[in-house]
Design a protein around this motif. Sequence first.
Motif, mmCIF file in Angstrom:
data_model
loop_
_atom_site.group_PDB
_atom_site.id
_atom_site.type_symbol
_atom_site.label_atom_id
_atom_site.label_comp_id
_atom_site.label_asym_id
_atom_site.label_seq_id
_atom_site.Cartn_x
_atom_site.Cartn_y
_atom_site.Cartn_z
ATOM 1 N N LEU A 278 51.742 116.289 -33.111
ATOM 2 C CA LEU A 278 52.014 116.523 -34.611
ATOM 3 C C LEU A 278 50.865 115.706 -35.497
ATOM 4 O O LEU A 278 50.386 116.462 -36.490
ATOM 5 C CB LEU A 278 53.284 115.609 -34.804
ATOM 6 C CG LEU A 278 54.484 116.383 -34.255
ATOM 7 C CD1 LEU A 278 55.980 115.515 -34.515
ATOM 8 C CD2 LEU A 278 54.985 117.737 -34.987
ATOM 9 N N ILE A 279 50.441 114.650 -34.522
ATOM 10 C CA ILE A 279 49.381 114.172 -35.318
ATOM 11 C C ILE A 279 47.938 115.220 -35.493
ATOM 12 O O ILE A 279 47.218 115.062 -36.522
ATOM 13 C CB ILE A 279 48.943 112.776 -34.730
ATOM 14 C CG1 ILE A 279 49.939 111.766 -35.022
ATOM 15 C CG2 ILE A 279 47.485 112.172 -35.008
ATOM 16 C CD1 ILE A 279 49.998 110.352 -34.239
ATOM 17 N N GLU A 280 47.833 115.878 -34.203
ATOM 18 C CA GLU A 280 46.610 116.575 -34.070
ATOM 19 C C GLU A 280 46.793 117.915 -35.188
ATOM 20 O O GLU A 280 45.932 118.236 -35.813
ATOM 21 C CB GLU A 280 46.901 117.299 -32.689
ATOM 22 C CG GLU A 280 45.500 118.371 -32.318
ATOM 23 C CD GLU A 280 45.352 118.680 -30.981
ATOM 24 O OE1 GLU A 280 44.850 119.549 -30.705
ATOM 25 O OE2 GLU A 280 46.391 118.134 -30.173
ATOM 26 N N LEU A 281 48.101 118.338 -35.270
ATOM 27 C CA LEU A 281 48.123 119.424 -36.304
ATOM 28 C C LEU A 281 48.173 118.799 -37.654
ATOM 29 O O LEU A 281 47.420 119.599 -38.406
ATOM 30 C CB LEU A 281 49.741 119.798 -36.084
ATOM 31 C CG LEU A 281 50.051 120.738 -37.119
ATOM 32 C CD1 LEU A 281 49.320 122.117 -36.851
ATOM 33 C CD2 LEU A 281 51.694 121.265 -36.916
ATOM 34 N N ILE A 282 48.374 117.648 -38.157
ATOM 35 C CA ILE A 282 48.125 117.166 -39.269
ATOM 36 C C ILE A 282 46.853 116.935 -39.694
ATOM 37 O O ILE A 282 46.165 117.368 -40.654
ATOM 38 C CB ILE A 282 49.052 115.894 -39.778
ATOM 39 C CG1 ILE A 282 50.569 115.984 -39.530
ATOM 40 C CG2 ILE A 282 48.537 115.108 -40.831
ATOM 41 C CD1 ILE A 282 51.384 114.823 -39.455
ATOM 42 N N ASN A 283 46.142 116.372 -38.882
ATOM 43 C CA ASN A 283 44.644 116.063 -38.965
ATOM 44 C C ASN A 283 43.900 117.666 -38.931
ATOM 45 O O ASN A 283 43.138 117.816 -39.715
ATOM 46 C CB ASN A 283 43.971 115.328 -37.985
ATOM 47 C CG ASN A 283 44.363 113.927 -38.028
ATOM 48 O OD1 ASN A 283 44.772 113.356 -39.051
ATOM 49 N ND2 ASN A 283 44.411 113.206 -36.863
ATOM 50 N N ALA A 284 44.237 118.518 -38.164
ATOM 51 C CA ALA A 284 43.611 119.827 -38.261
ATOM 52 C C ALA A 284 43.955 120.518 -39.612
ATOM 53 O O ALA A 284 42.898 121.094 -40.169
ATOM 54 C CB ALA A 284 44.186 120.902 -37.123
ATOM 55 N N ARG B 239 44.658 118.999 -42.597
ATOM 56 C CA ARG B 239 43.753 118.338 -43.579
ATOM 57 C C ARG B 239 42.272 118.680 -43.673
ATOM 58 O O ARG B 239 41.679 118.983 -44.552
ATOM 59 C CB ARG B 239 43.923 116.864 -43.324
ATOM 60 C CG ARG B 239 45.150 116.258 -43.518
ATOM 61 C CD ARG B 239 45.135 114.754 -43.042
ATOM 62 N NE ARG B 239 45.685 113.831 -44.034
ATOM 63 C CZ ARG B 239 45.746 112.525 -43.507
ATOM 64 N NH1 ARG B 239 45.085 112.228 -42.633
ATOM 65 N NH2 ARG B 239 46.587 111.828 -44.364
ATOM 66 N N GLU B 240 41.707 118.842 -42.136
ATOM 67 C CA GLU B 240 40.428 119.222 -42.302
ATOM 68 C C GLU B 240 40.130 120.459 -42.777
ATOM 69 O O GLU B 240 38.934 120.729 -43.279
ATOM 70 C CB GLU B 240 39.992 119.003 -40.860
ATOM 71 C CG GLU B 240 39.812 117.558 -40.298
ATOM 72 C CD GLU B 240 39.599 117.333 -38.939
ATOM 73 O OE1 GLU B 240 39.412 118.036 -38.193
ATOM 74 O OE2 GLU B 240 39.822 116.072 -38.546
ATOM 75 N N SER B 241 40.777 121.453 -42.422
ATOM 76 C CA SER B 241 40.828 122.586 -42.931
ATOM 77 C C SER B 241 41.025 122.830 -44.406
ATOM 78 O O SER B 241 40.871 123.941 -45.031
ATOM 79 C CB SER B 241 41.832 123.773 -42.283
ATOM 80 O OG SER B 241 43.044 123.622 -42.671
ATOM 81 N N GLY B 242 41.610 121.707 -45.134
ATOM 82 C CA GLY B 242 41.854 122.058 -46.537
ATOM 83 C C GLY B 242 42.925 122.296 -46.920
ATOM 84 O O GLY B 242 43.371 122.866 -48.213
ATOM 85 N N ALA B 243 44.160 122.821 -45.855
ATOM 86 C CA ALA B 243 45.357 123.162 -46.244
ATOM 87 C C ALA B 243 46.181 122.126 -46.758
ATOM 88 O O ALA B 243 46.073 120.964 -46.525
ATOM 89 C CB ALA B 243 45.753 123.938 -45.031
#
Length: 152
Positions: free
Chosen positions: A140-146, A148-152
């Motif tokens: 879940l943390i990995e998904l949230i960070n990904a 965020r980084e993609s600007g979504a």
Amino acid sequence: MSQPEPTRPVDVDGFRSWPTGRLLSTAARLVEHSWEEVLRAHGTTHAGLIALHTLTDGPRSQRDMARACRVTDQTMSRTVERLERGGFVTRATDPGDERRQRVTITPSGRDTYTRLLALEQDDESLTSGVSDPAALRALLIELINARRESGA
């Protein structure tokens, strides 16, 4: 003679065919509904818990609370009214400005806030039945960070 088809896990509810987004949304709603039940059992709501949080460092005006919670003054007024009826806060006229209401958390409100924070941190209640809760949390943390980084 034809070969028997390999057996697959039965997907009675159809979850295995759902897209990931729908699975995440459903899981989030189920967790949210469960948390709302806990809050109701303690006599408050999500908005009430956030409002109590703003008072942990001392009394504040309703307007300051609204700003801190990023809601309208009217929304905060309704939230404070519910908290006051529940005995979690008191309101009094600000001696420095009679137009303002100062809100103070009561001992009961502080106790409830502390208990709810402890319950909120209890991952076991949310992940009972999950084979690897730590792995789920990491994903879940990995998904949230990904996202965020993609600007979504």
